[in-house]
Scaffold this motif. Structure first.
Motif, short mmCIF file in Angstrom:
data_model
loop_
_atom_site.label_atom_id
_atom_site.label_comp_id
_atom_site.label_asym_id
_atom_site.label_seq_id
_atom_site.Cartn_x
_atom_site.Cartn_y
_atom_site.Cartn_z
N THR A 1 75.54 -60.06 -83.06
CA THR A 1 75.47 -58.87 -82.21
C THR A 1 76.78 -58.12 -82.30
O THR A 1 77.70 -58.54 -82.99
CB THR A 1 75.22 -59.26 -80.75
OG1 THR A 1 76.28 -60.14 -80.35
CG2 THR A 1 73.89 -59.98 -80.61
N GLY A 2 76.87 -57.04 -81.58
CA GLY A 2 78.07 -56.22 -81.68
C GLY A 2 79.31 -56.91 -81.14
O GLY A 2 80.39 -56.81 -81.71
N LYS A 3 79.14 -57.61 -80.06
CA LYS A 3 80.32 -58.21 -79.42
C LYS A 3 80.66 -59.55 -80.09
O LYS A 3 79.85 -60.45 -80.13
CB LYS A 3 80.01 -58.48 -77.94
CG LYS A 3 80.02 -57.24 -77.07
CD LYS A 3 79.50 -57.59 -75.66
CE LYS A 3 79.77 -56.48 -74.67
NZ LYS A 3 81.19 -56.32 -74.34
N ARG A 4 81.87 -59.62 -80.55
CA ARG A 4 82.29 -60.85 -81.19
C ARG A 4 83.01 -61.73 -80.19
O ARG A 4 83.98 -61.33 -79.56
CB ARG A 4 83.23 -60.53 -82.36
CG ARG A 4 83.58 -61.74 -83.20
CD ARG A 4 84.57 -61.37 -84.30
NE ARG A 4 85.93 -61.50 -83.85
CZ ARG A 4 86.65 -62.60 -83.99
NH1 ARG A 4 86.12 -63.68 -84.52
NH2 ARG A 4 87.89 -62.64 -83.56
N LYS A 5 82.50 -62.96 -80.10
CA LYS A 5 83.17 -63.88 -79.18
C LYS A 5 84.31 -64.55 -79.93
O LYS A 5 84.40 -64.48 -81.16
CB LYS A 5 82.18 -64.93 -78.68
CG LYS A 5 81.03 -64.36 -77.89
CD LYS A 5 80.31 -65.48 -77.11
CE LYS A 5 79.04 -64.99 -76.50
NZ LYS A 5 77.97 -64.78 -77.51
N LYS A 6 85.11 -65.25 -79.17
CA LYS A 6 86.23 -65.96 -79.76
C LYS A 6 85.71 -67.00 -80.73
O LYS A 6 84.73 -67.67 -80.47
CB LYS A 6 87.04 -66.63 -78.65
CG LYS A 6 88.26 -67.40 -79.10
CD LYS A 6 88.98 -67.92 -77.87
CE LYS A 6 90.16 -68.78 -78.22
NZ LYS A 6 89.85 -70.07 -78.82
N ASP A 7 86.38 -67.16 -81.86
CA ASP A 7 86.01 -68.14 -82.88
C ASP A 7 84.76 -67.78 -83.67
O ASP A 7 84.38 -68.51 -84.55
CB ASP A 7 85.78 -69.53 -82.26
CG ASP A 7 87.11 -70.23 -81.99
OD1 ASP A 7 87.11 -71.27 -81.35
OD2 ASP A 7 88.13 -69.69 -82.44
N GLU A 8 84.14 -66.70 -83.33
CA GLU A 8 82.97 -66.29 -84.11
C GLU A 8 83.43 -65.49 -85.32
O GLU A 8 84.49 -64.88 -85.30
CB GLU A 8 82.02 -65.44 -83.26
CG GLU A 8 81.12 -66.27 -82.37
CD GLU A 8 80.04 -65.44 -81.71
OE1 GLU A 8 80.04 -64.20 -81.89
OE2 GLU A 8 79.20 -66.03 -81.02
N ILE A 9 82.62 -65.50 -86.31
CA ILE A 9 82.94 -64.76 -87.53
C ILE A 9 81.92 -63.65 -87.71
O ILE A 9 80.72 -63.88 -87.60
CB ILE A 9 82.93 -65.71 -88.74
CG1 ILE A 9 84.01 -66.76 -88.56
CG2 ILE A 9 83.18 -64.97 -90.04
CD1 ILE A 9 83.63 -68.12 -88.98
N ASP B 1 65.93 -52.56 -94.26
CA ASP B 1 66.62 -53.02 -95.45
C ASP B 1 67.80 -52.18 -95.85
O ASP B 1 68.67 -52.63 -96.54
CB ASP B 1 65.65 -53.08 -96.62
CG ASP B 1 64.67 -54.18 -96.39
OD1 ASP B 1 65.11 -55.30 -96.24
OD2 ASP B 1 63.49 -53.86 -96.30
N PHE B 2 67.80 -50.94 -95.47
CA PHE B 2 68.89 -50.10 -95.92
C PHE B 2 69.97 -50.02 -94.87
O PHE B 2 70.53 -48.98 -94.61
CB PHE B 2 68.37 -48.73 -96.32
CG PHE B 2 67.49 -48.83 -97.53
CD1 PHE B 2 66.13 -48.75 -97.40
CD2 PHE B 2 68.03 -49.05 -98.78
CE1 PHE B 2 65.31 -48.86 -98.51
CE2 PHE B 2 67.22 -49.15 -99.89
CZ PHE B 2 65.86 -49.07 -99.75
N GLU B 3 70.22 -51.14 -94.26
CA GLU B 3 71.40 -51.34 -93.42
C GLU B 3 71.41 -50.51 -92.17
O GLU B 3 72.46 -50.18 -91.64
CB GLU B 3 72.68 -51.09 -94.22
CG GLU B 3 72.79 -52.12 -95.33
CD GLU B 3 73.90 -51.80 -96.27
OE1 GLU B 3 74.91 -51.28 -95.82
OE2 GLU B 3 73.74 -52.07 -97.46
N SER B 4 70.29 -50.13 -91.67
CA SER B 4 70.27 -49.60 -90.30
C SER B 4 69.81 -50.74 -89.44
O SER B 4 68.78 -51.34 -89.68
CB SER B 4 69.30 -48.43 -90.20
OG SER B 4 68.05 -48.80 -90.72
N ASP B 5 70.61 -51.06 -88.46
CA ASP B 5 70.32 -52.29 -87.73
C ASP B 5 69.14 -52.18 -86.81
O ASP B 5 68.52 -53.16 -86.49
CB ASP B 5 71.55 -52.70 -86.90
CG ASP B 5 72.63 -53.23 -87.82
OD1 ASP B 5 73.80 -53.06 -87.50
OD2 ASP B 5 72.27 -53.79 -88.86
N GLN B 6 68.86 -51.00 -86.39
CA GLN B 6 67.71 -50.87 -85.51
C GLN B 6 66.68 -49.96 -86.14
O GLN B 6 67.01 -49.00 -86.81
CB GLN B 6 68.10 -50.29 -84.15
CG GLN B 6 69.12 -51.15 -83.41
CD GLN B 6 70.38 -50.37 -83.11
OE1 GLN B 6 70.32 -49.16 -82.96
NE2 GLN B 6 71.50 -51.05 -83.05
N ALA B 7 65.44 -50.25 -85.87
CA ALA B 7 64.35 -49.42 -86.42
C ALA B 7 64.47 -48.01 -85.91
O ALA B 7 64.07 -47.06 -86.56
CB ALA B 7 63.01 -50.02 -86.04
#
Lengths: 420, 249
Positions: A373-381, B123-129
């Motif tokens: 998801t958009g928010k990266r937690k600590k230690d996540e890659i 597939d073309f890198e848009s994360d949401q439909a």
């Protein structure tokens, strides 16, 4: 050190063989537990190293034949020596690995350094005696199975009769007898009469662990065919056909490529088989052909990156998969030196990393997480920071214990379950 | 940097946004992306490793992808051989560089009709439909005013191109099947060379692939160029040259 191209435990797990891109085979042996070195239990040390295949040149086609070892398969041990099959793109070899820890002394006709003795110096006859010597491990090629494959060999599999084995290339599968090198039988041939009509290739093949007449082969279209050699000599007609219907909502130009199966492995029990495609691992019940019984997503976060992965060819990476000894857990590799294990009963899965930084000897591996998801937690890659050059394609699980071997490019990692 | 004269119906109204580029990310249309995928696939197919046999599985998968695109384009009626420029240096996350987006007016005439894009999605890198459907509505509304520029529309005979394309594809498979010394030349002798402006096309494309043995790249730009780093190959080419001379005399 060269890039490791295959990893395989033998039937007891005491020996671990690796093949590399330079045609070499390195065999590791597990140290026995001894009172003097109690901590060394489970350590694998180099047992034997030999050059299995050399680069060749096909003069007819003006092409090089790579010496890279594609697969190694052990034979069950029947005497003091160990036997394994190793193959490159075109030739399979049977190697005998034997130990020598005694030598004969006291010959009549020659000196200790091997020079012939003068006949008049031989005044009495003596019987040579065996004296101990430093352990020497010798590898000798016992059979060479050549000239049977026009295309690149991707799989070899020893039959449960321990007398025959199969070798599969992109379009054909051949059956060999271990004693006979000048002849092999073709059991599957999917080459079309007109090569322009070619749309599907064989990607992997394996014999059933218990039934010596049954084998499966997977294709680049995501299908698996089970064949029975008793039904006909040429197994172009399958006995069972395994294919999961496509999900129309996720169809794209890359659907076929990511459905291509890169590895197929029977469970130890013989009841199930596991297939690896680009994004997932599927477990199939041999009794049900229309869909797998379990599906595990390995790195679903890559689905939105397929176009880039197509551009840099990563989408064609062939990941392998393996079962643990009891068939309760499956393992496969991913990118960034990550590998994943999935417990089938509990549905627990874990992502671990095979790298120098995270693997100090005897240290416990820390689970990894990829941020989706958009928010990266600590230690996540984040997905964007994954290194796609660090791929774990080859892994192996000890047949009886929880010891795993993970090949990360040119390094081999061995991990063991911590026993309290 | 943006296409000149292109009116974009943004969500906030019909404004010529030529001057207000800075914060707006240009999302390529489906046709553009499909075309770029086709270009990429064709390049991949024709780059053979001269000393080591090409991977048959990979070639088959790419060829199937190309066929798929071709079929869809034929159905759409948008089939054409465009003289494309390269995609430039593509980083891992970007499908299409701004070069493609900055193409000349011929691309403005692309896609007179808007086919149903219901299956086109993530597939073309848009994360949401949502993004893709927004892209579609943007693209289709853009194309309407472009239809007025029909004189720019370069639609070659689709059947002919299909035939040429199929022939190239078949040649590729024959090449893979039996690697003759002149295979690469034969492959390109009947193909319109202007399609493959290699120097620009490949610099970015093949940054990750094995280039060591691929001096076949040079044959792209001119089929008579037989430079190769393999002595064996050049010897054979010399031999053919000599044979030609003998035959002609």
């Amino acid at each position: 050190a060269d890039i490791i191209s295959t990893v395989e435990f033998n039937y007891t797990g005491d020996l671990l063989a690796t093949g590399d891109k330079g045609g070499r085979v390195v065999i590791f042996q597990r140290e026995q537990e001894t009172k003097s070195r109690p901590l060394s239990r489970g350590e694998y040390n180099v047992y034997s190293t030999f050059q299995s295949h050399e680069p060749e040149f096909d003069y007819l086609k003006s092409l090089e034949i790579e010496e890279k070892i594609n697969k190694i398969r052990w034979l069950p041990q029947q005497n003091a020596a160990h036997f394994l099959l190793s193959t490159n793109d075109k030739t399979i070899k049977l190697w005998k690995i034997s130990e020598r820890d005694k030598r004969a002394e006291g010959y009549n006709l020659k000196d200790e350094d091997g020079r012939l003795r003068e006949p008049f110096r031989v005044t009495e006859l003596r019987v040579p005696t065996l004296k101990p010597m430093d352990l020497m491990v010798e590898a000798t090629p016992r059979r060479v199975f050549a000239n049977a494959h026009t295309y690149h060999i991707n799989s070899i599999s020893v039959n449960s009769d321990y007398a025959t084995y199969l070798s599969a290339d992109d379009l054909r599968i051949n059956l060999w007898h271990l004693e006979v090198t000048n002849r092999s039988f073709n059991i599957v041939d999917i080459k079309p009469a007109n090569m322009e009509e070619l749309t599907e290739v064989i990607t992997a093949a394996e014999f059933h662990p218990n039934s010596c007449s049954t084998f499966v082969y997977s294709s680049s279209k995501g299908t698996i065919r089970l064949c029975d050699m008793r039904s006909s000599a040429l197994c172009d007609q399958h006995s069972k056909f395994f294919e999961e219907p496509e999900d129309p909502s996720s169809r794209s130009f890359f659907s076929e490529i990511i459905s291509s199966i890169s590895d197929v492995k029977f469970s130890h029990s013989g009841r199930y088989m596991m297939t690896r495609d680009y994004l997932s691992v599927k477990v199939w019940d041999l009794n049900m052909e229309n869909r797998p019984v379990e599906t595990y997503q390995v790195h679903e976060y890559l689905r939105s990156k397929l176009c880039s992965l197509y551009e840099n060819d990563c989408i064609f990476d062939k990941f392998e998969c393996c079962w643990n000894g009891t068939d309760s857990t499956i393992m496969t590799g991913s990118y960034n030196n990550f590998f994943r294990t999935f417990e089938r009963e509990t549905h627990r899965d874990i992502t671990l990393e095979a790298s120098r930084e995270s693997s100090k000897p005897r240290a416990i591996l820390k689970p990894r997480k990829v941020c989706t998801t958009g928010k990266r937690k600590k230690d996540e890659i984040t997905v964007d920071s994954l290194d796609f050059n660090k791929k774990i394609l080859h892994t192996a699980w000890h047949p009886m214990e929880n010891i795993i071997a993970v090949a990360a490019t040119n390094n081999l990692y061995l991990f063991q379950e911590k026993v309290n | 940097m943006f296409m000149r004269g292109l009116k974009r119906k943004c969500f906030d109204g019909e404004e010529d946004i030529e001057g207000t580029l800075a914060g707006i990310k240009a999302i390529p249309s489906y046709n553009l992306q499909r075309q770029s995928l086709l270009d990429m696939s064709l390049v991949k197919l024709q780059l053979c490793h001269m000393l080591v046999e090409p991977n048959l599985c990979r070639s088959v998968l790419i060829a199937n992808t190309v066929r798929q695109i071709q079929e869809e384009m034929t159905q759409d009626g948008t089939w054409q051989m465009i003289n494309t420029q390269s995609t430039g240096q593509a980083s891992l996350d970007r499908l299409v560089s701004t070069d493609i987006l900055c193409r000349s007016s011929r691309d403005q005439a692309e896609g007179k009709h808007v086919p149903a894009y219901s299956t086109f999605n993530k597939d073309f890198e848009s994360d949401q439909a949502q993004d893709s459907s927004e892209t579609m509505s943007t693209a289709s509304s853009v194309q309407a005013p472009r239809n007025l520029q029909s004189n720019v529309w370069e639609m070659e005979n689709p059947q002919e191109n299909k035939g040429n394309f199929q022939k190239s594809l078949d040649q590729i498979f024959e090449t893979l099947e039996n690697k003759s010394p002149n295979s690469v030349e034969d492959l390109f002798s009947e193909v319109d060379n202007s399609y493959y402006d290699l120097d620009t096309m490949l610099t970015g494309m093949m940054s990750n692939t094995k280039m060591g043995h691929c001096d076949s790249l040079e044959t792209f730009s001119s089929p008579t160029n037989t430079a190769s780093n393999s002595n064996c190959k050049s010897d054979l080419n010399d031999l053919d040259h000599i044979v030609e001379i003998l035959v002609e005399s």
